[in-house]
Design a protein around this motif. Structure first.
Motif, PDB file in Angstrom:
ATOM      1  N   PHE A   1     -64.802   7.451  35.110  1.00  0.00           N
ATOM      2  CA  PHE A   1     -63.683   7.176  36.105  1.00  0.00           C
ATOM      3  C   PHE A   1     -62.993   8.555  36.237  1.00  0.00           C
ATOM      4  O   PHE A   1     -62.434   8.349  37.504  1.00  0.00           O
ATOM      5  N   TRP A   2     -63.083   9.586  35.452  1.00  0.00           N
ATOM      6  CA  TRP A   2     -62.775  11.248  36.162  1.00  0.00           C
ATOM      7  C   TRP A   2     -63.445  11.362  37.301  1.00  0.00           C
ATOM      8  O   TRP A   2     -62.957  12.206  38.237  1.00  0.00           O
ATOM      9  N   SER A   3     -64.726  11.112  37.500  1.00  0.00           N
ATOM     10  CA  SER A   3     -65.544  11.377  38.418  1.00  0.00           C
ATOM     11  C   SER A   3     -65.046  10.974  39.827  1.00  0.00           C
ATOM     12  O   SER A   3     -65.554  11.538  41.101  1.00  0.00           O
ATOM     13  N   ARG A   4     -64.081  10.243  39.823  1.00  0.00           N
ATOM     14  CA  ARG A   4     -63.512   9.623  41.043  1.00  0.00           C
ATOM     15  C   ARG A   4     -62.930  10.701  41.824  1.00  0.00           C
ATOM     16  O   ARG A   4     -63.047  10.632  43.313  1.00  0.00           O
ATOM     17  N   ILE A   5     -62.645  11.801  41.291  1.00  0.00           N
ATOM     18  CA  ILE A   5     -61.898  12.815  42.352  1.00  0.00           C
ATOM     19  C   ILE A   5     -63.204  13.673  42.626  1.00  0.00           C
ATOM     20  O   ILE A   5     -62.808  14.300  43.939  1.00  0.00           O
ATOM     21  N   TRP A   6     -64.307  13.563  42.378  1.00  0.00           N
ATOM     22  CA  TRP A   6     -65.176  14.337  42.843  1.00  0.00           C
ATOM     23  C   TRP A   6     -66.187  13.539  43.651  1.00  0.00           C
ATOM     24  O   TRP A   6     -66.816  13.945  44.654  1.00  0.00           O
ATOM     25  N   LEU A   7     -66.365  12.193  43.326  1.00  0.00           N
ATOM     26  CA  LEU A   7     -67.257  11.604  43.872  1.00  0.00           C
ATOM     27  C   LEU A   7     -66.726  10.507  44.708  1.00  0.00           C
ATOM     28  O   LEU A   7     -67.361   9.710  45.684  1.00  0.00           O
TER      29      LEU A   7
ATOM     30  N   TRP B   1     -65.436   6.892  46.106  1.00  0.00           N
ATOM     31  CA  TRP B   1     -65.811   5.498  45.578  1.00  0.00           C
ATOM     32  C   TRP B   1     -67.043   5.447  45.053  1.00  0.00           C
ATOM     33  O   TRP B   1     -67.441   4.588  44.507  1.00  0.00           O
ATOM     34  N   TRP B   2     -68.060   6.490  45.099  1.00  0.00           N
ATOM     35  CA  TRP B   2     -69.286   6.584  44.431  1.00  0.00           C
ATOM     36  C   TRP B   2     -69.045   6.481  43.030  1.00  0.00           C
ATOM     37  O   TRP B   2     -69.944   6.422  42.085  1.00  0.00           O
ATOM     38  N   PHE B   3     -67.700   6.886  42.385  1.00  0.00           N
ATOM     39  CA  PHE B   3     -67.613   6.967  41.010  1.00  0.00           C
ATOM     40  C   PHE B   3     -67.783   5.531  40.327  1.00  0.00           C
ATOM     41  O   PHE B   3     -68.086   5.359  39.360  1.00  0.00           O
ATOM     42  N   LEU B   4     -67.816   4.393  41.102  1.00  0.00           N
ATOM     43  CA  LEU B   4     -68.060   3.106  40.689  1.00  0.00           C
ATOM     44  C   LEU B   4     -69.512   2.887  40.147  1.00  0.00           C
ATOM     45  O   LEU B   4     -69.756   2.311  39.404  1.00  0.00           O
ATOM     46  N   ILE B   5     -70.417   3.982  40.601  1.00  0.00           N
ATOM     47  CA  ILE B   5     -71.795   3.896  40.376  1.00  0.00           C
ATOM     48  C   ILE B   5     -71.815   4.205  38.533  1.00  0.00           C
ATOM     49  O   ILE B   5     -72.140   3.559  37.547  1.00  0.00           O
ATOM     50  N   PRO B   6     -71.419   5.347  38.503  1.00  0.00           N
ATOM     51  CA  PRO B   6     -71.305   5.795  36.793  1.00  0.00           C
ATOM     52  C   PRO B   6     -70.426   4.952  36.122  1.00  0.00           C
ATOM     53  O   PRO B   6     -70.451   4.929  34.785  1.00  0.00           O
ATOM     54  N   ALA B   7     -69.267   4.784  36.555  1.00  0.00           N
ATOM     55  CA  ALA B   7     -68.305   3.714  35.927  1.00  0.00           C
ATOM     56  C   ALA B   7     -69.079   2.215  35.521  1.00  0.00           C
ATOM     57  O   ALA B   7     -68.852   1.751  34.499  1.00  0.00           O
TER      58      ALA B   7
END
Length: 169
Positions: free
Chosen positions: A41-47, A49-55
């Motif tokens: 969920f922290w990856s949302r700052i770097w990715l 909306w693509w953070f949804l994949i690791p989430a």
């Protein structure tokens, strides 16, 4: 029906899957869940909306972990006994447990874990590294102590109930 039994059904913990979950690798890798979710969920700052994949992957790990390992070679270890103790505890409406195990401690340990989870969720929103660390430590402190009490419960119950004793090999 106990709350724990409802949760075990939600996670598809059949008799066979409970034994898979009793694998020490399942128990040990379960401790990766919260850090993986926090990072995802922290990856949302770097990715973006693509953070949804690791989430989605990290949340899927919650459901896959208990059933993806094979039945352990032996259940004569702390991790396996903790899982078997959880089974005994969820079955307390059918097989009574000793009064020493019916204390305020178990709900208190779940409250500690829940507070830790709440802090971790806040840390995800606020990008607080200290909140994430403190939340994770509290969540895992409460859960680990709870699991230790489940080992004690299992050890107390196995000698008087053949089904429980049969889980140990």
């Amino acid at each position: 029906m106990t709350t724990e039994r409802k949760i075990s059904r939600f996670f598809n913990l059949t008799d066979s899957n409970w034994m898979k979950h009793a694998n020490p690798w399942s128990v040990g890798t379960r401790y990766t869940v919260l850090p993986l979710i926090i990072i995802a969920f922290w990856s949302r700052i770097w990715l973006g909306w693509w953070f949804l994949i690791p989430a989605a992957l990290s949340i899927s790990w919650i459901f896959l972990n208990p059933v993806m390992f094979c039945k352990p070679k032996s259940t004569k270890n702390w991790a396996s006994k903790a899982v078997m103790g959880e089974r005994v505890y969820l079955n307390r409406d059918k097989v009574k447990i000793p009064p020493v195990h019916k204390t305020v401690l178990l709900p208190l340990l779940n409250i500690i874990s829940s507070i830790g989870m709440g802090i971790a969720i806040w840390a995800i929103v606020e990008y607080s590294i200290w909140g994430a660390v403190i939340g994770t430590v509290l969540a895992y402190l409460g859960k680990s102590w709870y699991l230790d009490r489940m080992v004690w419960l299992y050890e107390d119950m196995k000698e008087n109930h053949q089904e429980y004793l049969d889980w140990e090999y």
